[in-house]
Design an enzyme around this catalytic site. Sequence first.
Site, PDB file in Angstrom:
ATOM      1  N   ARG A   1       0.820  -1.194   0.000  1.00 36.37           N
ATOM      2  CA  ARG A   1       0.000   0.000   0.000  1.00 36.37           C
ATOM      3  C   ARG A   1       0.861   1.254   0.000  1.00 36.37           C
ATOM      4  O   ARG A   1       1.950   1.260   0.548  1.00 36.37           O
ATOM      5  CB  ARG A   1      -0.888   0.040   1.243  1.00 36.37           C
ATOM      6  CG  ARG A   1      -1.754  -1.191   1.374  1.00 36.37           C
ATOM      7  CD  ARG A   1      -2.755  -1.034   2.487  1.00 36.37           C
ATOM      8  NE  ARG A   1      -2.111  -0.986   3.788  1.00 36.37           N
ATOM      9  CZ  ARG A   1      -2.565  -0.296   4.812  1.00 36.37           C
ATOM     10  NH1 ARG A   1      -3.631   0.421   4.688  1.00 36.37           N
ATOM     11  NH2 ARG A   1      -1.941  -0.309   5.966  1.00 36.37           N
ATOM     12  N   THR A   2       0.322   2.289  -0.637  1.00 39.78           N
ATOM     13  CA  THR A   2       1.036   3.574  -0.610  1.00 39.78           C
ATOM     14  C   THR A   2       0.826   4.202   0.759  1.00 39.78           C
ATOM     15  O   THR A   2      -0.284   4.539   1.131  1.00 39.78           O
ATOM     16  CB  THR A   2       0.453   4.525  -1.672  1.00 39.78           C
ATOM     17  OG1 THR A   2       0.357   3.827  -2.893  1.00 39.78           O
ATOM     18  CG2 THR A   2       1.347   5.721  -1.847  1.00 39.78           C
ATOM     19  N   GLN A   3       1.870   4.331   1.542  1.00 42.97           N
ATOM     20  CA  GLN A   3       1.746   4.923   2.867  1.00 42.97           C
ATOM     21  C   GLN A   3       2.052   6.404   2.836  1.00 42.97           C
ATOM     22  O   GLN A   3       1.398   7.205   3.479  1.00 42.97           O
ATOM     23  CB  GLN A   3       2.743   4.255   3.817  1.00 42.97           C
ATOM     24  CG  GLN A   3       2.549   2.775   3.960  1.00 42.97           C
ATOM     25  CD  GLN A   3       1.491   2.461   4.975  1.00 42.97           C
ATOM     26  OE1 GLN A   3       0.376   2.961   4.906  1.00 42.97           O
ATOM     27  NE2 GLN A   3       1.842   1.640   5.935  1.00 42.97           N
TER      28      GLN A   3
END
Lengths: 245, 283
Positions: free
Chosen positions: A22-24
């Site tokens: 996931r893009t954090q």
Amino acid sequence: MNMVDSAQPFKTLLGPESDSQRTQYPYVTGTSVVGVKYKDGILMASDMGASYGSTLRYKSVERMKPIGKHSLLGASGEISDFQEILHYLDELILYDNMWDDGNSLGPKEVHSYLTRVMYNRRNKFNPFWNSLVLGGVKNGQKYLGTVSMIGVHFEDSHVATGFGNHLARPILREEWNENMSYEDGVKLLEKCMRVLLYRDRSAVNKIQIAKITEEGVTISRPYALKTFWEFNAFKNPTVGAEGSW
Amino acid sequence: MSKAEIDFPPKGGFSFDLCKRNEMLIKKGVQPPSYRKTGTTIVGLIFQYCGFHSTFLEMLIGCLTKNFKEGGKTEDGVILGADTRATAGTIVCDKNCEKIHYMAPNIYCCGAGTAANTEAVTDMVSSQLQLHRYHTGCESRVITALMLLKSPLFNYQGYVQAALVLGGVDVTGPHLHTIYPHGLTDTLPFATMGSGSLAAMTVFESKYREGLTRDEGIQLVTEAICSGIFNDLGSGSNVDVCVITKGHKDYLRNHLLPNPRSYISPKGFLFPKKTGIDKFFGY
């Protein structure tokens, strides 16, 4: 849609290993984009910088791209996500062209598509870390809209992303009017970009202005804005109090 | 088991006993409570005649048109501006508060941040300046006020949330300074602070130039505050302006009222009979 998404179901249970997909947080980011409607179409301005954290890493990144025949997309935020969005839009326009039915996707349709993409990614906790500005003209109708990273979308006569919201929108609210000519529009955008250059730390002095009208898209060559640093108080701040600062 | 402990009452000032515990909590991921910002737009600018002309012809024209009319007088000074909204969280608790505080007859200070802190700190320094004036017999200087303000703010390490725009005219000329809660100060030709500072700074960055006249300066300050009022949620209501020139000051309270109450019921409000007031018409 693609191979990436087929891997998602196995990793959507929120355990520690799901975080790696996931893009954090964003890594390479572009700063604000400002767009206005003018008499013949849409004008958009952005600078050509992309920062890697606090370093100004790339200074020739085009953050505005034409989409199909009728639209222009500008993005701020994570550059890799912007490139992925362009890839999706490429596919969208290709399929549209393959119908070969004389119809083509206008800015309203592309805006709607982008909204769906952004909102869906946000629901999967894997957003495209971008704020998008989409402008275009089709059949004489001008359209300017924006989509944020979480899917907030609206249409307006002047939009801005990021810092532009705080610094450029007040100017646009005061000085924008319905029937601006091209020169007026460019002057207004340059005013906004100049304030952003002074007050946004991730701005670079290399901007492009893009114009879209019924005829098509023109993206200008990059150029620099004139700045003024000769205020007396800057040259001599300690007048009357030698030794202070 | 009881420890023989004598509890001393705190002597005053801040107690830093909980700092270690707070650090431990932060490491464990507990968010500290955020400071309540009271939302403001405060601005200041210096208007100053540049003092030189590029050509003789320009100078001649200048003398004949502007200066000659005003009797050859050129004005220097500082203009301070502020909005008038005080917020407690998301509620507006005071629609028409005064944010431009008196420091000395020739020095005024706008305060943003926690209202109690700005009031207290400016009151404190104002009395210190008065004592200093009695002691020396001279007009207070702006840099004196600056030092007296920044020292306690630095000593309290930013816990006294007061962000100030200090301006005044003394023997050495007009001065404008900004003071941040941690004690940093800046000397600037134009300054903005508060939550509406970005909206106001936009106006200044695009329209400020040297050599403004007094009226142009007031106009620009009003525009900047209005930009803050209409584009920032933490600022609102009216515009206060204070113009300080050598030996003279103009405190223009509610210089502009761009948010009039438009829909007042013509009937007024009828209190119950026992209250003693017959009718109340909104203001």
